[in-house]
Design a protein around this motif. Structure first.
Motif, PDB file in Angstrom:
ATOM      1  N   ARG A 126      83.000 105.879 121.073  1.00 58.26           N
ATOM      2  CA  ARG A 126      81.899 105.697 120.114  1.00 58.26           C
ATOM      3  C   ARG A 126      81.517 107.218 119.592  1.00 58.26           C
ATOM      4  O   ARG A 126      81.128 107.170 118.340  1.00 58.26           O
ATOM      5  CB  ARG A 126      80.739 104.829 120.751  1.00 58.26           C
ATOM      6  N   CYS A 127      81.355 108.151 120.234  1.00 56.86           N
ATOM      7  CA  CYS A 127      80.860 109.412 119.938  1.00 56.86           C
ATOM      8  C   CYS A 127      81.974 110.026 119.012  1.00 56.86           C
ATOM      9  O   CYS A 127      81.426 110.571 118.093  1.00 56.86           O
ATOM     10  CB  CYS A 127      80.692 110.406 121.194  1.00 56.86           C
ATOM     11  N   LEU A 128      83.194 109.894 119.222  1.00 57.58           N
ATOM     12  CA  LEU A 128      84.263 110.296 118.413  1.00 57.58           C
ATOM     13  C   LEU A 128      84.173 109.695 116.887  1.00 57.58           C
ATOM     14  O   LEU A 128      84.106 110.416 115.934  1.00 57.58           O
ATOM     15  CB  LEU A 128      85.578 110.110 118.974  1.00 57.58           C
ATOM     16  N   ALA A 129      83.715 108.292 117.131  1.00 57.51           N
ATOM     17  CA  ALA A 129      83.675 107.529 115.813  1.00 57.51           C
ATOM     18  C   ALA A 129      82.484 108.189 114.864  1.00 57.51           C
ATOM     19  O   ALA A 129      82.639 108.234 113.769  1.00 57.51           O
ATOM     20  CB  ALA A 129      83.581 106.067 116.123  1.00 57.51           C
ATOM     21  N   ASN A 130      81.178 108.304 115.678  1.00 55.53           N
ATOM     22  CA  ASN A 130      80.221 108.789 114.957  1.00 55.53           C
ATOM     23  C   ASN A 130      80.171 110.463 114.412  1.00 55.53           C
ATOM     24  O   ASN A 130      79.488 110.944 113.771  1.00 55.53           O
ATOM     25  CB  ASN A 130      79.081 108.949 115.916  1.00 55.53           C
ATOM     26  N   MET A 131      81.511 110.985 114.905  1.00 57.17           N
ATOM     27  CA  MET A 131      81.686 112.457 114.361  1.00 57.17           C
ATOM     28  C   MET A 131      81.974 112.305 113.030  1.00 57.17           C
ATOM     29  O   MET A 131      81.871 113.472 112.140  1.00 57.17           O
ATOM     30  CB  MET A 131      82.572 113.189 115.193  1.00 57.17           C
ATOM     31  N   ALA A 132      82.552 111.304 112.503  1.00 56.75           N
ATOM     32  CA  ALA A 132      82.974 111.020 111.102  1.00 56.75           C
ATOM     33  C   ALA A 132      81.704 111.041 110.286  1.00 56.75           C
ATOM     34  O   ALA A 132      82.019 110.949 109.013  1.00 56.75           O
ATOM     35  CB  ALA A 132      83.809 109.804 110.936  1.00 56.75           C
ATOM     36  N   ALA A 133      80.602 110.848 110.842  1.00 54.34           N
ATOM     37  CA  ALA A 133      79.559 110.883 109.782  1.00 54.34           C
ATOM     38  C   ALA A 133      79.355 111.892 108.804  1.00 54.34           C
ATOM     39  O   ALA A 133      78.600 111.738 107.729  1.00 54.34           O
ATOM     40  CB  ALA A 133      78.065 110.807 110.726  1.00 54.34           C
ATOM     41  N   HIS A 134      79.693 113.241 109.145  1.00 55.35           N
ATOM     42  CA  HIS A 134      79.261 114.341 108.363  1.00 55.35           C
ATOM     43  C   HIS A 134      80.691 115.425 108.303  1.00 55.35           C
ATOM     44  O   HIS A 134      81.366 115.243 109.102  1.00 55.35           O
ATOM     45  CB  HIS A 134      77.971 115.092 108.970  1.00 55.35           C
ATOM     46  N   GLU A 135      80.464 116.303 107.504  1.00 52.60           N
ATOM     47  CA  GLU A 135      81.405 117.124 107.356  1.00 52.60           C
ATOM     48  C   GLU A 135      82.210 117.922 108.525  1.00 52.60           C
ATOM     49  O   GLU A 135      83.226 118.031 108.836  1.00 52.60           O
ATOM     50  CB  GLU A 135      81.146 118.255 106.135  1.00 52.60           C
ATOM     51  N   ALA A 136      81.066 118.373 109.317  1.00 55.01           N
ATOM     52  CA  ALA A 136      81.589 119.298 110.580  1.00 55.01           C
ATOM     53  C   ALA A 136      82.421 118.525 111.542  1.00 55.01           C
ATOM     54  O   ALA A 136      83.572 118.995 112.062  1.00 55.01           O
ATOM     55  CB  ALA A 136      80.157 119.717 111.055  1.00 55.01           C
ATOM     56  N   GLY A 137      81.944 117.328 111.746  1.00 59.52           N
ATOM     57  CA  GLY A 137      82.830 116.185 112.581  1.00 59.52           C
ATOM     58  C   GLY A 137      83.845 116.006 112.140  1.00 59.52           C
ATOM     59  O   GLY A 137      84.819 115.916 112.790  1.00 59.52           O
ATOM     60  N   SER A 138      83.907 115.247 110.794  1.00 54.61           N
ATOM     61  CA  SER A 138      84.923 115.070 110.172  1.00 54.61           C
ATOM     62  C   SER A 138      86.263 116.153 110.174  1.00 54.61           C
ATOM     63  O   SER A 138      87.337 115.959 110.399  1.00 54.61           O
ATOM     64  CB  SER A 138      84.849 114.671 108.818  1.00 54.61           C
ATOM     65  N   LYS A 139      85.998 117.734 109.827  1.00 55.42           N
ATOM     66  CA  LYS A 139      86.929 118.409 110.044  1.00 55.42           C
ATOM     67  C   LYS A 139      87.355 118.584 111.564  1.00 55.42           C
ATOM     68  O   LYS A 139      88.650 118.971 111.692  1.00 55.42           O
ATOM     69  CB  LYS A 139      86.121 119.723 109.579  1.00 55.42           C
ATOM     70  N   GLN A 140      86.644 118.488 112.491  1.00 56.58           N
ATOM     71  CA  GLN A 140      86.931 118.471 113.780  1.00 56.58           C
ATOM     72  C   GLN A 140      87.938 117.330 114.091  1.00 56.58           C
ATOM     73  O   GLN A 140      89.052 117.681 114.969  1.00 56.58           O
ATOM     74  CB  GLN A 140      86.038 118.651 114.689  1.00 56.58           C
ATOM     75  N   LEU A 141      87.608 116.367 113.586  1.00 61.91           N
ATOM     76  CA  LEU A 141      88.475 115.346 113.862  1.00 61.91           C
ATOM     77  C   LEU A 141      90.060 115.085 113.351  1.00 61.91           C
ATOM     78  O   LEU A 141      90.787 114.730 113.676  1.00 61.91           O
ATOM     79  CB  LEU A 141      87.848 113.926 113.394  1.00 61.91           C
ATOM     80  N   VAL A 142      90.105 116.093 112.070  1.00 62.65           N
ATOM     81  CA  VAL A 142      91.481 116.113 111.376  1.00 62.65           C
ATOM     82  C   VAL A 142      92.060 117.005 112.220  1.00 62.65           C
ATOM     83  O   VAL A 142      93.077 117.081 112.616  1.00 62.65           O
ATOM     84  CB  VAL A 142      91.045 116.556 109.916  1.00 62.65           C
ATOM     85  N   VAL A 143      91.233 118.114 112.783  1.00 66.65           N
ATOM     86  CA  VAL A 143      92.018 119.318 113.500  1.00 66.65           C
ATOM     87  C   VAL A 143      92.614 118.748 115.029  1.00 66.65           C
ATOM     88  O   VAL A 143      93.691 118.893 115.122  1.00 66.65           O
ATOM     89  CB  VAL A 143      91.125 120.559 114.135  1.00 66.65           C
ATOM     90  N   ASP A 144      91.974 117.690 115.497  1.00 66.15           N
ATOM     91  CA  ASP A 144      92.424 116.950 116.609  1.00 66.15           C
ATOM     92  C   ASP A 144      92.848 115.628 116.595  1.00 66.15           C
ATOM     93  O   ASP A 144      92.943 114.982 117.555  1.00 66.15           O
ATOM     94  CB  ASP A 144      91.208 117.161 117.772  1.00 66.15           C
ATOM     95  N   SER A 145      93.360 115.398 115.439  1.00 59.93           N
ATOM     96  CA  SER A 145      93.670 113.891 115.117  1.00 59.93           C
ATOM     97  C   SER A 145      94.661 113.348 116.057  1.00 59.93           C
ATOM     98  O   SER A 145      94.897 112.296 116.623  1.00 59.93           O
ATOM     99  CB  SER A 145      94.142 113.722 113.608  1.00 59.93           C
ATOM    100  N   ASP A 146      95.997 114.493 116.002  1.00 60.91           N
ATOM    101  CA  ASP A 146      96.963 114.085 117.165  1.00 60.91           C
ATOM    102  C   ASP A 146      96.657 113.568 118.323  1.00 60.91           C
ATOM    103  O   ASP A 146      96.910 112.262 118.964  1.00 60.91           O
ATOM    104  CB  ASP A 146      98.092 114.955 117.044  1.00 60.91           C
TER     105      ASP A 146
END
Length: 361
Positions: free
Chosen positions: A224-244
Protein backbone atom coordinates in the motif's frame (compact mmCIF):
# COMPACT_ATOMS: atom_id res chain seq x y z
CA UNK A 1 -26.55 2.02 12.16
CA UNK A 2 -27.86 2.14 15.68
CA UNK A 3 -29.22 5.54 16.51
CA UNK A 4 -29.82 6.74 12.98
CA UNK A 5 -29.27 6.21 9.28
CA UNK A 6 -26.39 6.99 6.94
CA UNK A 7 -27.11 9.37 4.09
CA UNK A 8 -26.07 8.25 0.63
CA UNK A 9 -26.43 11.22 -1.76
CA UNK A 10 -26.61 10.18 -5.39
CA UNK A 11 -27.12 11.94 -8.71
CA UNK A 12 -28.48 9.98 -11.65
CA UNK A 13 -25.46 11.09 -13.67
CA UNK A 14 -23.06 9.51 -11.13
CA UNK A 15 -21.51 6.09 -11.52
CA UNK A 16 -23.07 3.72 -8.93
CA UNK A 17 -19.80 1.94 -8.19
CA UNK A 18 -17.92 5.19 -7.69
CA UNK A 19 -20.55 6.43 -5.24
CA UNK A 20 -20.65 3.05 -3.50
CA UNK A 21 -16.87 2.98 -3.07
CA UNK A 22 -16.90 6.50 -1.64
CA UNK A 23 -19.65 5.50 0.81
CA UNK A 24 -17.67 2.43 1.92
CA UNK A 25 -14.46 4.41 2.40
CA UNK A 26 -16.16 7.26 4.25
CA UNK A 27 -17.85 4.95 6.74
CA UNK A 28 -15.05 2.34 6.90
CA UNK A 29 -17.29 -0.51 5.81
CA UNK A 30 -16.11 -3.90 4.51
CA UNK A 31 -14.98 -3.83 0.88
CA UNK A 32 -16.99 -6.94 0.06
CA UNK A 33 -20.20 -4.88 0.41
CA UNK A 34 -19.32 -2.85 -2.70
CA UNK A 35 -21.65 -4.72 -5.04
CA UNK A 36 -24.47 -4.66 -2.46
CA UNK A 37 -24.30 -0.89 -2.07
CA UNK A 38 -23.95 -0.35 -5.83
CA UNK A 39 -26.95 -2.56 -6.57
CA UNK A 40 -28.97 -0.67 -3.94
CA UNK A 41 -28.15 2.57 -5.77
CA UNK A 42 -29.00 1.10 -9.17
CA UNK A 43 -32.29 -0.37 -7.95
CA UNK A 44 -33.45 2.73 -6.11
CA UNK A 45 -32.48 5.23 -8.78
CA UNK A 46 -34.24 3.60 -11.76
CA UNK A 47 -37.43 5.59 -11.28
CA UNK A 48 -35.74 8.69 -9.90
CA UNK A 49 -35.99 12.05 -11.71
CA UNK A 50 -32.98 13.43 -13.52
CA UNK A 51 -32.43 16.07 -10.87
CA UNK A 52 -30.09 15.35 -7.97
CA UNK A 53 -31.58 13.20 -5.24
CA UNK A 54 -30.47 11.99 -1.83
CA UNK A 55 -31.42 8.79 -0.05
CA UNK A 56 -30.74 7.46 3.43
CA UNK A 57 -30.24 3.87 4.40
CA UNK A 58 -28.27 1.85 6.91
CA UNK A 59 -27.39 -1.57 5.45
CA UNK A 60 -24.51 -2.38 7.77
CA UNK A 61 -23.57 -2.65 11.41
CA UNK A 62 -20.23 -3.45 12.97
CA UNK A 63 -17.25 -2.08 14.88
CA UNK A 64 -14.21 -0.18 13.70
CA UNK A 65 -11.42 -2.15 15.42
CA UNK A 66 -8.07 -1.44 13.78
CA UNK A 67 -7.19 -4.39 11.56
CA UNK A 68 -4.82 -3.39 8.76
CA UNK A 69 -5.99 -6.29 6.63
CA UNK A 70 -9.60 -5.05 6.65
CA UNK A 71 -10.16 -3.46 3.26
CA UNK A 72 -12.71 -1.02 4.67
CA UNK A 73 -10.11 0.29 7.12
CA UNK A 74 -7.40 1.37 4.74
CA UNK A 75 -8.56 0.76 1.23
CA UNK A 76 -9.61 4.28 0.34
CA UNK A 77 -9.38 5.75 -3.13
CA UNK A 78 -8.18 9.13 -4.36
CA UNK A 79 -10.72 11.77 -3.54
CA UNK A 80 -12.72 9.34 -1.40
CA UNK A 81 -14.11 7.30 -4.29
CA UNK A 82 -12.98 4.74 -6.81
CA UNK A 83 -12.91 6.57 -10.17
CA UNK A 84 -13.56 3.49 -12.30
CA UNK A 85 -16.04 4.34 -15.06
CA UNK A 86 -16.16 7.99 -13.97
CA UNK A 87 -16.24 10.24 -16.98
CA UNK A 88 -14.15 12.86 -15.17
CA UNK A 89 -11.33 10.39 -14.46
CA UNK A 90 -10.56 9.02 -17.88
CA UNK A 91 -8.82 10.25 -20.98
CA UNK A 92 -7.27 8.63 -24.00
CA UNK A 93 -8.79 5.97 -26.16
CA UNK A 94 -9.15 2.21 -26.40
CA UNK A 95 -9.07 0.09 -29.54
CA UNK A 96 -11.71 1.68 -31.78
CA UNK A 97 -13.66 -1.54 -32.28
CA UNK A 98 -14.61 -1.85 -28.60
CA UNK A 99 -14.76 1.44 -26.71
CA UNK A 100 -14.99 0.96 -22.96
CA UNK A 101 -15.87 3.20 -20.04
CA UNK A 102 -13.74 1.01 -17.74
CA UNK A 103 -10.30 1.86 -19.14
CA UNK A 104 -7.78 3.33 -19.67
CA UNK A 105 -7.25 4.83 -16.24
CA UNK A 106 -5.16 8.02 -16.09
CA UNK A 107 -5.22 8.78 -12.34
CA UNK A 108 -3.48 6.45 -9.86
CA UNK A 109 -5.54 4.91 -7.07
CA UNK A 110 -4.51 5.60 -3.48
CA UNK A 111 -5.18 3.91 -0.16
CA UNK A 112 -6.58 6.85 1.77
CA UNK A 113 -8.85 5.55 4.53
CA UNK A 114 -7.62 6.21 8.04
CA UNK A 115 -8.53 4.76 11.44
CA UNK A 116 -6.47 7.25 13.46
CA UNK A 117 -7.50 5.89 16.85
CA UNK A 118 -6.64 2.31 15.95
CA UNK A 119 -3.32 3.16 14.30
CA UNK A 120 -2.34 5.32 17.27
CA UNK A 121 -3.10 2.59 19.82
CA UNK A 122 -1.22 -0.12 17.89
CA UNK A 123 1.75 2.13 17.18
CA UNK A 124 2.14 2.99 20.85
CA UNK A 125 1.74 -0.66 21.84
CA UNK A 126 4.41 -1.87 19.42
CA UNK A 127 6.74 0.96 20.35
CA UNK A 128 6.92 -0.50 23.87
CA UNK A 129 7.79 -3.94 22.47
CA UNK A 130 10.71 -3.07 20.20
CA UNK A 131 14.40 -2.90 21.00
CA UNK A 132 15.46 0.10 23.06
CA UNK A 133 17.73 1.34 20.25
CA UNK A 134 14.80 2.00 17.93
CA UNK A 135 12.15 2.80 20.54
CA UNK A 136 10.69 6.30 20.33
CA UNK A 137 10.43 8.55 23.36
CA UNK A 138 6.99 9.72 24.44
CA UNK A 139 7.82 13.13 22.99
CA UNK A 140 8.81 11.62 19.63
CA UNK A 141 5.64 9.54 19.53
CA UNK A 142 3.41 12.54 20.12
CA UNK A 143 5.36 14.63 17.63
CA UNK A 144 5.02 11.98 14.94
CA UNK A 145 1.34 11.22 15.52
CA UNK A 146 0.58 14.93 15.69
CA UNK A 147 2.34 15.46 12.36
CA UNK A 148 0.28 12.75 10.67
CA UNK A 149 -3.11 13.23 12.33
CA UNK A 150 -3.05 16.58 14.07
CA UNK A 151 -3.40 19.06 11.22
CA UNK A 152 -5.16 19.40 7.89
CA UNK A 153 -1.79 19.72 6.15
CA UNK A 154 0.85 17.06 6.79
CA UNK A 155 3.58 18.44 9.05
CA UNK A 156 6.71 17.14 7.31
CA UNK A 157 9.08 18.47 9.96
CA UNK A 158 7.29 16.34 12.57
CA UNK A 159 7.84 13.09 10.68
CA UNK A 160 11.54 12.70 11.54
CA UNK A 161 10.82 10.05 14.24
CA UNK A 162 9.21 7.86 11.57
CA UNK A 163 12.68 7.08 10.18
CA UNK A 164 13.54 5.36 13.45
CA UNK A 165 10.15 3.62 13.64
CA UNK A 166 10.68 2.15 10.18
CA UNK A 167 13.71 0.30 11.59
CA UNK A 168 11.48 -1.91 13.73
CA UNK A 169 11.46 -5.63 13.06
CA UNK A 170 9.15 -6.98 10.31
CA UNK A 171 6.88 -8.41 13.02
CA UNK A 172 6.35 -5.01 14.67
CA UNK A 173 6.82 -2.45 11.89
CA UNK A 174 3.40 -2.49 10.21
CA UNK A 175 1.83 0.39 12.20
CA UNK A 176 4.88 2.46 11.19
CA UNK A 177 4.24 1.49 7.57
CA UNK A 178 0.64 2.58 7.95
CA UNK A 179 1.86 6.01 9.06
CA UNK A 180 4.18 6.09 6.05
CA UNK A 181 1.26 5.10 3.78
CA UNK A 182 -0.74 8.10 4.99
CA UNK A 183 2.26 10.43 4.81
CA UNK A 184 3.03 9.55 1.20
CA UNK A 185 -0.24 11.16 0.12
CA UNK A 186 1.47 14.51 0.73
CA UNK A 187 3.49 16.14 -2.04
CA UNK A 188 5.67 17.87 0.56
CA UNK A 189 6.50 14.56 2.24
CA UNK A 190 7.39 12.95 -1.08
CA UNK A 191 9.60 15.89 -2.03
CA UNK A 192 11.45 15.56 1.29
CA UNK A 193 11.66 11.78 1.56
CA UNK A 194 11.81 10.53 -2.03
CA UNK A 195 12.97 13.24 -4.44
CA UNK A 196 16.52 12.98 -5.75
CA UNK A 197 18.69 10.17 -4.42
CA UNK A 198 16.65 9.58 -1.25
CA UNK A 199 13.96 7.51 -2.93
CA UNK A 200 16.20 4.49 -3.44
CA UNK A 201 16.44 3.98 0.33
CA UNK A 202 12.65 3.97 0.74
CA UNK A 203 12.27 1.54 -2.16
CA UNK A 204 14.91 -0.82 -0.76
CA UNK A 205 13.18 -0.77 2.62
CA UNK A 206 9.72 -1.49 1.22
CA UNK A 207 11.00 -4.21 -1.11
CA UNK A 208 12.73 -5.86 1.86
CA UNK A 209 9.47 -5.89 3.82
CA UNK A 210 7.79 -7.65 0.88
CA UNK A 211 10.06 -10.63 1.20
CA UNK A 212 9.14 -13.73 3.20
CA UNK A 213 9.17 -14.37 6.08
CA UNK A 214 7.68 -10.89 6.65
CA UNK A 215 4.19 -11.25 8.19
CA UNK A 216 1.17 -10.74 5.98
CA UNK A 217 0.29 -7.40 7.61
CA UNK A 218 3.76 -6.06 6.91
CA UNK A 219 3.65 -7.18 3.27
CA UNK A 220 0.20 -5.64 2.89
CA UNK A 221 1.22 -2.25 4.27
CA UNK A 222 4.45 -2.24 2.22
CA UNK A 223 2.44 -2.75 -0.99
CA UNK A 224 0.00 0.00 0.00
CA UNK A 225 2.92 2.36 0.63
CA UNK A 226 4.28 1.58 -2.84
CA UNK A 227 0.86 2.23 -4.36
CA UNK A 228 0.61 5.60 -2.60
CA UNK A 229 3.99 6.66 -3.98
CA UNK A 230 2.13 7.14 -7.27
CA UNK A 231 0.29 10.12 -5.76
CA UNK A 232 2.93 12.66 -6.83
CA UNK A 233 5.81 13.20 -9.22
CA UNK A 234 8.67 12.28 -6.88
CA UNK A 235 7.20 8.90 -5.99
CA UNK A 236 6.08 8.19 -9.55
CA UNK A 237 9.61 8.77 -10.86
CA UNK A 238 11.05 6.42 -8.27
CA UNK A 239 8.51 3.73 -9.13
CA UNK A 240 9.53 3.97 -12.80
CA UNK A 241 13.20 3.57 -11.84
CA UNK A 242 12.45 0.47 -9.76
CA UNK A 243 9.57 -0.95 -11.78
CA UNK A 244 11.26 -4.21 -12.76
CA UNK A 245 12.29 -5.21 -9.25
CA UNK A 246 9.04 -4.06 -7.65
CA UNK A 247 6.66 -5.73 -10.09
CA UNK A 248 8.69 -8.93 -9.85
CA UNK A 249 8.71 -8.87 -6.02
CA UNK A 250 4.96 -8.38 -5.81
CA UNK A 251 3.96 -10.97 -8.40
CA UNK A 252 6.23 -13.56 -6.80
CA UNK A 253 3.98 -13.41 -3.72
CA UNK A 254 1.01 -14.76 -5.73
CA UNK A 255 -1.19 -16.55 -4.96
CA UNK A 256 -1.97 -14.26 -2.05
CA UNK A 257 -3.33 -15.51 1.28
CA UNK A 258 -6.25 -13.06 1.44
CA UNK A 259 -8.30 -10.62 -0.62
CA UNK A 260 -6.73 -7.55 0.96
CA UNK A 261 -3.32 -8.48 -0.40
CA UNK A 262 -4.95 -9.26 -3.75
CA UNK A 263 -6.53 -5.81 -3.91
CA UNK A 264 -3.31 -4.10 -2.80
CA UNK A 265 -1.23 -5.92 -5.41
CA UNK A 266 -3.75 -5.25 -8.18
CA UNK A 267 -3.87 -1.56 -7.24
CA UNK A 268 -0.09 -1.25 -7.29
CA UNK A 269 0.22 -2.88 -10.71
CA UNK A 270 -2.66 -0.77 -12.00
CA UNK A 271 -0.78 2.32 -10.80
CA UNK A 272 2.33 1.09 -12.63
CA UNK A 273 0.21 0.80 -15.79
CA UNK A 274 -1.03 4.38 -15.32
CA UNK A 275 2.45 5.79 -14.68
CA UNK A 276 4.29 3.86 -17.38
CA UNK A 277 1.77 4.59 -20.14
CA UNK A 278 2.14 8.24 -19.21
CA UNK A 279 5.91 8.41 -18.80
CA UNK A 280 7.64 5.85 -20.98
CA UNK A 281 7.69 4.18 -24.36
CA UNK A 282 9.79 1.32 -22.98
CA UNK A 283 7.84 -1.71 -24.17
CA UNK A 284 9.80 -4.09 -21.94
CA UNK A 285 8.55 -2.33 -18.81
CA UNK A 286 4.98 -2.22 -20.09
CA UNK A 287 5.11 -5.89 -21.02
CA UNK A 288 6.44 -6.82 -17.59
CA UNK A 289 3.51 -5.02 -15.95
CA UNK A 290 1.16 -6.74 -18.39
CA UNK A 291 2.66 -10.11 -17.46
CA UNK A 292 2.25 -9.31 -13.76
CA UNK A 293 -1.37 -8.31 -14.25
CA UNK A 294 -2.04 -11.60 -16.05
CA UNK A 295 -0.54 -13.43 -13.07
CA UNK A 296 -3.00 -11.63 -10.82
CA UNK A 297 -5.92 -12.45 -13.12
CA UNK A 298 -4.89 -16.08 -12.96
CA UNK A 299 -4.54 -16.23 -9.16
CA UNK A 300 -6.81 -13.60 -7.57
CA UNK A 301 -10.23 -14.71 -6.34
CA UNK A 302 -11.57 -11.36 -5.13
CA UNK A 303 -13.76 -9.53 -7.66
CA UNK A 304 -12.39 -6.08 -6.83
CA UNK A 305 -8.82 -7.29 -7.32
CA UNK A 306 -9.80 -8.93 -10.60
CA UNK A 307 -11.45 -5.73 -11.77
CA UNK A 308 -8.47 -3.54 -10.97
CA UNK A 309 -6.17 -5.98 -12.75
CA UNK A 310 -8.47 -5.91 -15.79
CA UNK A 311 -8.45 -2.11 -15.83
CA UNK A 312 -4.65 -2.27 -15.63
CA UNK A 313 -4.56 -4.54 -18.68
CA UNK A 314 -6.93 -2.20 -20.52
CA UNK A 315 -4.76 0.78 -19.59
CA UNK A 316 -1.64 -0.84 -21.03
CA UNK A 317 -3.39 -2.03 -24.18
CA UNK A 318 -5.12 1.32 -24.53
CA UNK A 319 -1.74 2.88 -25.25
CA UNK A 320 -2.24 1.51 -28.75
CA UNK A 321 0.96 -0.49 -29.02
CA UNK A 322 0.59 -3.47 -31.36
CA UNK A 323 3.61 -5.05 -29.66
CA UNK A 324 1.86 -5.00 -26.27
CA UNK A 325 -1.31 -6.40 -27.81
CA UNK A 326 0.59 -9.26 -29.43
CA UNK A 327 2.42 -9.91 -26.18
CA UNK A 328 -0.94 -10.16 -24.41
CA UNK A 329 -1.95 -12.83 -26.91
CA UNK A 330 1.23 -14.82 -26.21
CA UNK A 331 0.41 -14.68 -22.48
CA UNK A 332 -2.81 -16.59 -23.21
CA UNK A 333 -4.82 -13.65 -21.96
CA UNK A 334 -7.91 -14.58 -23.95
CA UNK A 335 -8.78 -17.74 -21.95
CA UNK A 336 -8.50 -15.70 -18.74
CA UNK A 337 -10.80 -13.03 -20.15
CA UNK A 338 -13.29 -15.62 -21.39
CA UNK A 339 -13.42 -17.12 -17.90
CA UNK A 340 -13.86 -13.74 -16.20
CA UNK A 341 -16.57 -12.81 -18.72
CA UNK A 342 -18.84 -15.20 -16.82
CA UNK A 343 -18.17 -13.56 -13.43
CA UNK A 344 -21.09 -12.82 -11.13
CA UNK A 345 -19.61 -9.35 -10.54
CA UNK A 346 -21.11 -7.20 -13.29
CA UNK A 347 -18.19 -4.82 -13.72
CA UNK A 348 -15.69 -7.71 -13.92
CA UNK A 349 -17.87 -9.46 -16.49
CA UNK A 350 -18.29 -6.35 -18.63
CA UNK A 351 -14.67 -5.22 -18.49
CA UNK A 352 -13.39 -8.71 -19.34
CA UNK A 353 -15.79 -8.91 -22.27
CA UNK A 354 -14.62 -5.56 -23.62
CA UNK A 355 -10.98 -6.62 -23.40
CA UNK A 356 -11.66 -9.98 -25.04
CA UNK A 357 -13.39 -8.25 -27.94
CA UNK A 358 -10.44 -5.87 -28.34
CA UNK A 359 -7.85 -8.65 -28.72
CA UNK A 360 -7.03 -9.84 -32.24
CA UNK A 361 -8.60 -13.17 -33.12
Amino acid sequence: MAGGSLKLPYNNSDDPYMVAQKFIDTHQLPQDHLDQVAQFIITNSKAAPAAASAQSFDPFTGGSRYVPGAAGTSNGIVGGGDPFTSSSSYSGSTPPSVPSSHYPLTIPLLFEACNAQGITAKFKENNQLVDQKVRLSDKEVEELLGGVFGAETMQTESLAPLEKALQWSPEKVWPSLDLLRLSLRSREVQDRWIAGSKGSSIMALLQAFLQPPSPTNTQLLAIRCLANMAAHEAGSKQLVVDSDATVSAVTQLAPFPNKNLEIAAATLLLNFAVILTRKTDDLSELCQVLSGLCTLLLTCQDAEAQYRALVGVGTVLGKGSSECTQFAVTLDLRPLLDSLSTSSASKVKECAAHLAAALPT
